[in-house]
Design an enzyme around this catalytic site. Structure first.
Site, PDB file in Angstrom:
ATOM      1  N   HIS A 271       2.712  -1.886  13.249  1.00 30.63           N
ATOM      2  CA  HIS A 271       2.861  -3.163  12.709  1.00 30.63           C
ATOM      3  C   HIS A 271       1.863  -3.808  11.827  1.00 30.63           C
ATOM      4  CE1 HIS A 271       5.276  -6.753  13.197  1.00 30.63           C
ATOM      5  NE2 HIS A 271       4.257  -7.422  13.574  1.00 30.63           N
ATOM      6  N   TRP A 272       0.461  -3.112  11.695  1.00 31.41           N
ATOM      7  CA  TRP A 272      -0.447  -3.720  10.653  1.00 31.41           C
ATOM      8  C   TRP A 272      -0.706  -2.673   9.775  1.00 31.41           C
ATOM      9  CZ3 TRP A 272      -4.632  -4.733  15.228  1.00 31.41           C
ATOM     10  CH2 TRP A 272      -4.314  -5.903  15.863  1.00 31.41           C
TER      11      TRP A 272
END
Length: 298
Positions: A271-272
């Site tokens: 997600h990052w």
């Protein structure tokens, strides 16, 4: 004694009024020809202890050489004030970000938003289209619509687990869903995020934000996928292939509905993307923004 880095946190920290509250932000860089000279505003995600600095400190040196770059703590996060959310959080935050731009005398910006910040960025572009050049949405909330994954996703479930039992162990479990490379989940990161997540007012702000997506009177305003077809901005959707918070199948609706959307997927990434695929993310994002031509009003 060595001089501080030009990207040292305290060297770039700023604050300004945004309507009735004060927002904390970080600023570095000067306008260049890249992106038509527009500033770049980055909006962070919404997990426990999230802030502009925790999400984008490592990205700042990659973008500031090309853009006047502002990393903004959204209302309720980081060093910004933490008032109760009025209405849906995306609209609440977008209105305050625009008020910040007004206070700083900034007319138009490019927007880059991660997760919750992606939802704020999209709402801002929908509500204030004249204020936005291009959009980069990273696994955005509100637009991501899980076609095959169950709700809540693993990452969202662990976020809720922390809300019910705010311990370091619960926070580590949540952060572990952000990335494929678990070596990035350090004790230092957990401690920094835990301190922010348990700071005065932080948990009340998180609950207020969360309820804006559950309350029937405000939740529907956060379903941005229903308005995606009206977005006329060039939009780059970016996703980690292994995203466990807003999984990749959630990209398909936005990609189909937004007329000027494109999608870049980072392999072996969660997600990052701005952290786990930092160099590639900066290259892809900068190239996308560089295609913007700023047209002066006649």
């Amino acid at each position: 004694m060595a001089a501080p880095s030009p990207y040292d946190q305290e060297s770039v920290r700023r604050s300004a009024k945004a309507r009735e509250i004060t927002l904390n932000y970080y600023e570095a860089g000067e306008p260049t020809a890249v992106g038509g000279g527009l500033p770049l505003v980055m909006l962070h995600g919404g997990g426990p202890g999230a802030s502009a600095w925790s999400n984008f400190a490592a990205a700042l040196p990659r973008f500031a050489p090309h853009f006047r770059t502002l990393l903004v703590d959204q209302p309720g996060f980081g060093g910004s004030d933490k008032p109760p959310v009025v209405g849906n959080f995306y609209r609440h935050a977008a209105d305050h970000v625009v008020a910040l731009l007004d206070e700083l005398g900034i007319e138009r910006v490019h927007l880059l938003g991660n997760s919750l910040g992606g939802g704020t960025a999209m709402r801002l572009a929908l509500s204030y289209p004249d204020r936005v050049g291009r959009l980069i949405l990273m696994g955005p909330g509100g637009l991501s619509l899980n076609l095959f994954h169950a709700d809540p996703t693993e990452g969202v479930q662990r976020l809720m687990d922390f809300g019910a039992n705010p311990t370091r162990e619960a926070l580590r479990a949540f952060i572990s869903t952000m990335v494929v490379n678990q070596s990035l989940v350090t004790d230092e990161l957990v401690e920094e995020r835990f301190a922010d997540a348990t700071a005065p007012g932080a948990q009340d702000a998180m609950r207020s934000m969360g309820m804006s997506f559950w309350n029937p009177d405000t939740a529907e305003d956060g379903m941005l996928w229903r308005e995606a077809h009206t977005l006329r901005k060039h939009t780059l959707l970016t996703w980690g292939r292994e995203d466990r918070v807003n999984p990749l199948d959630g990209a398909m609706v936005g990609l189909k509905l937004i007329p000027k959307a494109s999608l870049h997927v980072f392999p072996n990434c969660g997600h990052w993307a701005q952290i786990e695929a930092a160099d590639e993310f900066a290259e892809v994002a900068t190239a996308f923004l560089a295609r913007h031509v700023e047209r002066t009003k006649s």
